[in-house]
Design a protein around this motif. Structure first.
Motif, PDB file in Angstrom:
ATOM      1  N   GLU A  78     -48.330 -38.135   4.314  1.00 47.77           N
ATOM      2  CA  GLU A  78     -49.752 -38.258   3.989  1.00 47.77           C
ATOM      3  C   GLU A  78     -50.541 -37.756   5.204  1.00 47.77           C
ATOM      4  OE1 GLU A  78     -51.528 -39.301   1.252  1.00 47.77           O
ATOM      5  OE2 GLU A  78     -49.619 -39.197   0.176  1.00 47.77           O
ATOM      6  N   PRO A  79     -51.761 -37.238   4.980  1.00 47.18           N
ATOM      7  CA  PRO A  79     -52.509 -36.661   6.104  1.00 47.18           C
ATOM      8  C   PRO A  79     -52.725 -37.642   7.257  1.00 47.18           C
ATOM      9  CG  PRO A  79     -53.569 -36.115   4.027  1.00 47.18           C
ATOM     10  CD  PRO A  79     -52.463 -37.074   3.698  1.00 47.18           C
ATOM     11  N   PHE A  80     -52.739 -37.084   8.446  1.00 46.38           N
ATOM     12  CA  PHE A  80     -53.055 -37.830   9.655  1.00 46.38           C
ATOM     13  C   PHE A  80     -54.479 -37.477  10.090  1.00 46.38           C
ATOM     14  CE2 PHE A  80     -48.373 -37.011  10.074  1.00 46.38           C
ATOM     15  CZ  PHE A  80     -47.997 -38.306   9.746  1.00 46.38           C
ATOM     16  N   ASP A  81     -55.128 -38.422  10.746  1.00 47.82           N
ATOM     17  CA  ASP A  81     -56.481 -38.217  11.256  1.00 47.82           C
ATOM     18  C   ASP A  81     -56.382 -37.940  12.753  1.00 47.82           C
ATOM     19  OD1 ASP A  81     -58.781 -39.342  12.855  1.00 47.82           O
ATOM     20  OD2 ASP A  81     -59.652 -39.488  10.861  1.00 47.82           O
ATOM     21  N   ASN A  82     -56.942 -36.826  13.198  1.00 47.51           N
ATOM     22  CA  ASN A  82     -56.776 -36.409  14.596  1.00 47.51           C
ATOM     23  C   ASN A  82     -58.111 -36.318  15.325  1.00 47.51           C
ATOM     24  OD1 ASN A  82     -53.994 -36.015  14.106  1.00 47.51           O
ATOM     25  ND2 ASN A  82     -54.473 -34.048  13.151  1.00 47.51           N
ATOM     26  N   THR A  83     -58.146 -36.868  16.516  1.00 47.07           N
ATOM     27  CA  THR A  83     -59.319 -36.727  17.381  1.00 47.07           C
ATOM     28  C   THR A  83     -58.890 -35.972  18.634  1.00 47.07           C
ATOM     29  OG1 THR A  83     -59.974 -38.916  16.634  1.00 47.07           O
ATOM     30  CG2 THR A  83     -61.208 -38.009  18.467  1.00 47.07           C
ATOM     31  N   HIS A  84     -59.667 -34.949  18.990  1.00 55.10           N
ATOM     32  CA  HIS A  84     -59.347 -34.133  20.167  1.00 55.10           C
ATOM     33  C   HIS A  84     -60.292 -34.471  21.310  1.00 55.10           C
ATOM     34  CE1 HIS A  84     -57.647 -31.938  16.789  1.00 55.10           C
ATOM     35  NE2 HIS A  84     -56.812 -31.390  17.652  1.00 55.10           N
ATOM     36  N   ARG A  85     -59.808 -34.276  22.514  1.00 50.76           N
ATOM     37  CA  ARG A  85     -60.648 -34.384  23.720  1.00 50.76           C
ATOM     38  C   ARG A  85     -60.383 -33.154  24.542  1.00 50.76           C
ATOM     39  NH1 ARG A  85     -59.916 -39.619  27.328  1.00 50.76           N
ATOM     40  NH2 ARG A  85     -61.572 -38.938  28.711  1.00 50.76           N
ATOM     41  N   HIS A  86     -61.438 -32.455  24.933  1.00 53.22           N
ATOM     42  CA  HIS A  86     -61.290 -31.194  25.667  1.00 53.22           C
ATOM     43  C   HIS A  86     -60.288 -30.281  24.948  1.00 53.22           C
ATOM     44  CE1 HIS A  86     -63.544 -33.311  28.633  1.00 53.22           C
ATOM     45  NE2 HIS A  86     -62.567 -34.122  28.925  1.00 53.22           N
ATOM     46  N   HIS A  87     -60.391 -30.196  23.633  1.00 54.64           N
ATOM     47  CA  HIS A  87     -59.548 -29.316  22.806  1.00 54.64           C
ATOM     48  C   HIS A  87     -58.088 -29.742  22.749  1.00 54.64           C
ATOM     49  CE1 HIS A  87     -62.633 -26.315  22.051  1.00 54.64           C
ATOM     50  NE2 HIS A  87     -62.998 -26.490  23.311  1.00 54.64           N
ATOM     51  N   ILE A  88     -57.735 -30.884  23.296  1.00 55.33           N
ATOM     52  CA  ILE A  88     -56.339 -31.342  23.239  1.00 55.33           C
ATOM     53  C   ILE A  88     -56.299 -32.592  22.366  1.00 55.33           C
ATOM     54  CG2 ILE A  88     -54.364 -32.152  24.600  1.00 55.33           C
ATOM     55  CD1 ILE A  88     -55.558 -30.708  27.023  1.00 55.33           C
ATOM     56  N   LEU A  89     -55.287 -32.676  21.516  1.00 54.72           N
ATOM     57  CA  LEU A  89     -55.165 -33.860  20.665  1.00 54.72           C
ATOM     58  C   LEU A  89     -55.150 -35.107  21.550  1.00 54.72           C
ATOM     59  CD1 LEU A  89     -54.744 -34.996  17.793  1.00 54.72           C
ATOM     60  CD2 LEU A  89     -52.285 -34.873  18.230  1.00 54.72           C
ATOM     61  N   ASP A  90     -55.946 -36.102  21.150  1.00 52.94           N
ATOM     62  CA  ASP A  90     -56.039 -37.337  21.938  1.00 52.94           C
ATOM     63  C   ASP A  90     -55.463 -38.517  21.149  1.00 52.94           C
ATOM     64  OD1 ASP A  90     -56.862 -38.933  24.144  1.00 52.94           O
ATOM     65  OD2 ASP A  90     -58.677 -39.512  23.065  1.00 52.94           O
ATOM     66  N   VAL A  91     -55.960 -38.691  19.919  1.00 52.71           N
ATOM     67  CA  VAL A  91     -55.549 -39.848  19.118  1.00 52.71           C
ATOM     68  C   VAL A  91     -55.230 -39.394  17.696  1.00 52.71           C
ATOM     69  CG1 VAL A  91     -56.291 -42.073  18.185  1.00 52.71           C
ATOM     70  CG2 VAL A  91     -57.089 -41.373  20.450  1.00 52.71           C
ATOM     71  N   THR A  92     -54.126 -39.871  17.142  1.00 51.14           N
ATOM     72  CA  THR A  92     -53.801 -39.664  15.719  1.00 51.14           C
ATOM     73  C   THR A  92     -53.721 -41.027  15.042  1.00 51.14           C
ATOM     74  OG1 THR A  92     -52.551 -37.652  16.137  1.00 51.14           O
ATOM     75  CG2 THR A  92     -52.073 -38.792  14.082  1.00 51.14           C
ATOM     76  N   LEU A  93     -54.321 -41.107  13.855  1.00 50.45           N
ATOM     77  CA  LEU A  93     -54.274 -42.345  13.071  1.00 50.45           C
ATOM     78  C   LEU A  93     -53.627 -42.071  11.714  1.00 50.45           C
ATOM     79  CD1 LEU A  93     -57.890 -43.786  13.569  1.00 50.45           C
ATOM     80  CD2 LEU A  93     -55.854 -44.160  14.965  1.00 50.45           C
ATOM     81  N   ALA A  94     -52.878 -43.050  11.234  1.00 44.94           N
ATOM     82  CA  ALA A  94     -52.306 -42.972   9.899  1.00 44.94           C
ATOM     83  C   ALA A  94     -52.454 -44.344   9.234  1.00 44.94           C
ATOM     84  CB  ALA A  94     -50.832 -42.590   9.962  1.00 44.94           C
ATOM     85  N   PRO A  95     -52.931 -44.441   8.011  1.00 44.36           N
ATOM     86  CA  PRO A  95     -53.365 -43.308   7.198  1.00 44.36           C
ATOM     87  C   PRO A  95     -54.752 -42.815   7.624  1.00 44.36           C
ATOM     88  CG  PRO A  95     -53.722 -45.366   6.014  1.00 44.36           C
ATOM     89  CD  PRO A  95     -53.035 -45.736   7.301  1.00 44.36           C
ATOM     90  N   ALA A  96     -55.055 -41.552   7.267  1.00 42.23           N
ATOM     91  CA  ALA A  96     -56.398 -41.015   7.523  1.00 42.23           C
ATOM     92  C   ALA A  96     -57.358 -41.644   6.520  1.00 42.23           C
ATOM     93  CB  ALA A  96     -56.391 -39.498   7.362  1.00 42.23           C
ATOM     94  N   ASP A  97     -58.560 -41.919   6.990  1.00 33.44           N
ATOM     95  CA  ASP A  97     -59.571 -42.535   6.136  1.00 33.44           C
ATOM     96  C   ASP A  97     -60.332 -41.418   5.412  1.00 33.44           C
ATOM     97  OD1 ASP A  97     -61.404 -44.206   4.999  1.00 33.44           O
ATOM     98  OD2 ASP A  97     -62.533 -44.564   6.854  1.00 33.44           O
ATOM     99  N   ILE A  98     -59.720 -40.862   4.373  1.00 30.16           N
ATOM    100  CA  ILE A  98     -60.329 -39.737   3.640  1.00 30.16           C
ATOM    101  C   ILE A  98     -60.191 -40.005   2.147  1.00 30.16           C
ATOM    102  CG2 ILE A  98     -60.008 -37.908   5.368  1.00 30.16           C
ATOM    103  CD1 ILE A  98     -57.373 -37.180   3.950  1.00 30.16           C
ATOM    104  N   PRO A  99     -61.077 -39.412   1.335  1.00 27.93           N
ATOM    105  CA  PRO A  99     -60.971 -39.596  -0.112  1.00 27.93           C
ATOM    106  C   PRO A  99     -59.631 -39.073  -0.637  1.00 27.93           C
ATOM    107  CG  PRO A  99     -63.062 -38.550   0.472  1.00 27.93           C
ATOM    108  CD  PRO A  99     -62.222 -38.574   1.719  1.00 27.93           C
ATOM    109  N   ALA A 100     -59.164 -39.694  -1.719  1.00 30.64           N
ATOM    110  CA  ALA A 100     -57.847 -39.326  -2.265  1.00 30.64           C
ATOM    111  C   ALA A 100     -57.797 -37.853  -2.658  1.00 30.64           C
ATOM    112  CB  ALA A 100     -57.537 -40.214  -3.471  1.00 30.64           C
ATOM    113  N   ASN A 101     -58.915 -37.301  -3.143  1.00 30.29           N
ATOM    114  CA  ASN A 101     -58.864 -35.900  -3.569  1.00 30.29           C
ATOM    115  C   ASN A 101     -58.707 -34.953  -2.386  1.00 30.29           C
ATOM    116  OD1 ASN A 101     -61.641 -36.562  -2.922  1.00 30.29           O
ATOM    117  ND2 ASN A 101     -62.168 -34.542  -3.729  1.00 30.29           N
ATOM    118  N   VAL A 102     -59.251 -35.328  -1.226  1.00 32.45           N
ATOM    119  CA  VAL A 102     -59.098 -34.481  -0.031  1.00 32.45           C
ATOM    120  C   VAL A 102     -57.632 -34.503   0.420  1.00 32.45           C
ATOM    121  CG1 VAL A 102     -59.779 -34.155   2.377  1.00 32.45           C
ATOM    122  CG2 VAL A 102     -61.491 -34.832   0.678  1.00 32.45           C
ATOM    123  N   ALA A 103     -57.036 -35.694   0.405  1.00 30.17           N
ATOM    124  CA  ALA A 103     -55.620 -35.803   0.780  1.00 30.17           C
ATOM    125  C   ALA A 103     -54.762 -34.990  -0.183  1.00 30.17           C
ATOM    126  CB  ALA A 103     -55.185 -37.270   0.766  1.00 30.17           C
TER     127      ALA A 103
END
Ligand SMILES: Nc1ncnc2c1ncn2[C@@H]1O[C@H](COP(=O)(O)OP(=O)(O)OP(=O)(O)O)[C@@H](O)[C@H]1O
Ligand SMILES: [Mg+2]
Length: 384
Positions: free
Chosen positions: A208-233
């Motif tokens: 299932e999709p992961f939610d990614n936050t970048h800092r200075h263009h580098i991945l910083d934090v990944t969360l699972a599950p991503a908080d996104i609508p089911a149709n986007v996933a």
């Protein structure tokens, strides 16, 4: 060479020596495989786990051939292996994923062309081969925009933002007038990734999709599950399936997506290998992305990808070493924190040294615990 199933006890060759290869090698060893690695450096994160570490530049084709001859299947943990090295390896062993897929994913122009020709959604873009292309592109796409080198970019290197006052030609000069893509800057709601696998028999499986936050263009934090609508996933997984099929892919592939504030789902880029955003699968999913890669390239059925509990992963960059060795004991005093270190001896700022994974009843709680643990790494050890 036509065998499709590579049994435990066989040898897997990994081109590249980084942490992705290290965690892949750990998974392969757990399944009873031997691992050889080839990379230009000595004592690499992968080499520390592999049975055999060959130190050679990727363009030493004789060494690459000898490496491939000694293994049953070759895979990558690093996508910028030159095409000639992949072709040399393919003379001697199965190469999975195939070299054509790698060539698409390692070059932004080929990647965009592939995606556009399959009708998959990407940000408005144009190819830049000349100054005329660049100026026409800026006129067509507008600003803000991002100019990215077609080859060899990572962690935001090889990119320049074009704001309202940026001189496009000067920006291109900064990138050495290399072949580029110019793409529209997207107002992002969030960034997600989908990691998919395709087996030798064409079967597919997705995390299932992961939610990614970048800092200075580098991945910083990944969360699972991503908080996104089911149709986007759903759409993100379907795009990933089309890419796997379109590339006749065998192995693990990650797609980084933009979710725009206006709701559009756009492909940012492809990674033809396990991905940093999938590191939490090691602890938090029934099958890790690394085990899935072993299963896929060795011709075995793919494993279940379900998330055992919401989870968060935070990267540990070399910056954490600025004032000496991080306080491991303080973070490990949180008993739910899983610490992963990659065995790198020099901690340069921005260098990925390790990560932390935490599982909790919600992804937000997992994130808070993981961030707290990372803070603790900077605390002073108690004086006795
Ligand atoms: N067109 C864009 N609009 C908005 N943000 C962007 C755009 N392109 C890149 N970014 C931001 O920069 C980050 C890095 O870009 P990209 O993924 O293209 O680079 P990269 O150097 O290949 O990174 P990596 O391979 O390490 O993921 C993206 O994750 C995103 O946060
Ligand atoms: Mg990226």
């Amino acid at each position: 060479m036509s065998r499709s199933r590579i049994a435990p006890g066989s040898t897997i060759g990994v081109l590249g020596g980084g942490q992705l290869g290290r965690m892949f090698a750990m998974a392969a060893r757990r399944l009873g495989y031997r691992v050889h690695t080839l990379a230009p450096e000595h004592d690499t994160p992968t080499g520390q786990i592999a049975d055999v570490e060959i130190v050679a530049p990727y363009d030493d084709l004789d060494q690459v051939r000898a490496f491939a001859r000694a293994v049953d299947v070759v895979t990558f943990e690093f996508e910028n292996v030159p095409a000639a090295a992949v072709a040399a390896a393919a003379e001697e062993a199965l190469v999975r994923p195939n070299g054509a897929a790698l060539e698409v994913a390692q070059h932004r122009i080929r990647e965009k062309r592939f995606l556009a020709s399959h009708g998959l959604p990407v940000a408005a873009y144009c190819e830049v081969h000349s100054e005329a292309d660049l100026l026409e592109g800026v006129a067509r796409i507008g600003r803000p925009a991002v100019l990215k080198t077609a080859a060899l970019g990572y962690d935001g290197k090889g990119q320049v933002a074009l704001g309202p006052d940026t001189d496009p030609v000067a920006a291109w000069e900064q990138l050495g007038r290399a072949e580029c893509v110019l793409e529209s800057f997207i107002d992002l709601a969030r960034e997600i990734s989908v990691i998919g696998a395709r087996g030798v028999d064409g079967s597919t499986s997705f995390f299932e999709p992961f939610d990614n936050t970048h800092r200075h263009h580098i991945l910083d934090v990944t969360l699972a599950p991503a908080d996104i609508p089911a149709n986007v996933a759903f759409d993100a997984i379907e795009v990933t399936r089309e890419v796997l099929e379109g590339l006749d892919y065998v192995g693990i592939l990650c797609i980084e997506f933009f979710v725009a504030k206006d709701g559009r789902l756009l492909v940012n880029e492809l990674a033809p290998r396990p991905h940093n955003s999938g590191h939490l699968t090691f602890d938090a999913c029934r099958t890790s992305q690394f085990e899935q890669q072993v299963r896929a390239i060795c011709g075995y059925p793919l494993g279940a990808t379900d998330l055992l509990q919401p989870a968060a992963m935070v990267n540990l960059l070399g910056d954490l070493w600025a004032n000496g060795e991080p306080n491991w004991a303080a973070a490990l005093a949180m008993p739910d924190v899983k610490l992963h270190l990659y065995g790198k001896t020099s901690a340069r700022p921005g260098r990925k040294m390790g990560h932390l994974t935490v599982m909790a009843p919600t992804a937000a709680q997992a994130r808070d615990r993981a961030l707290a643990a990372r803070e603790l790494l900077l605390s002073r050890a108690p004086t006795r």
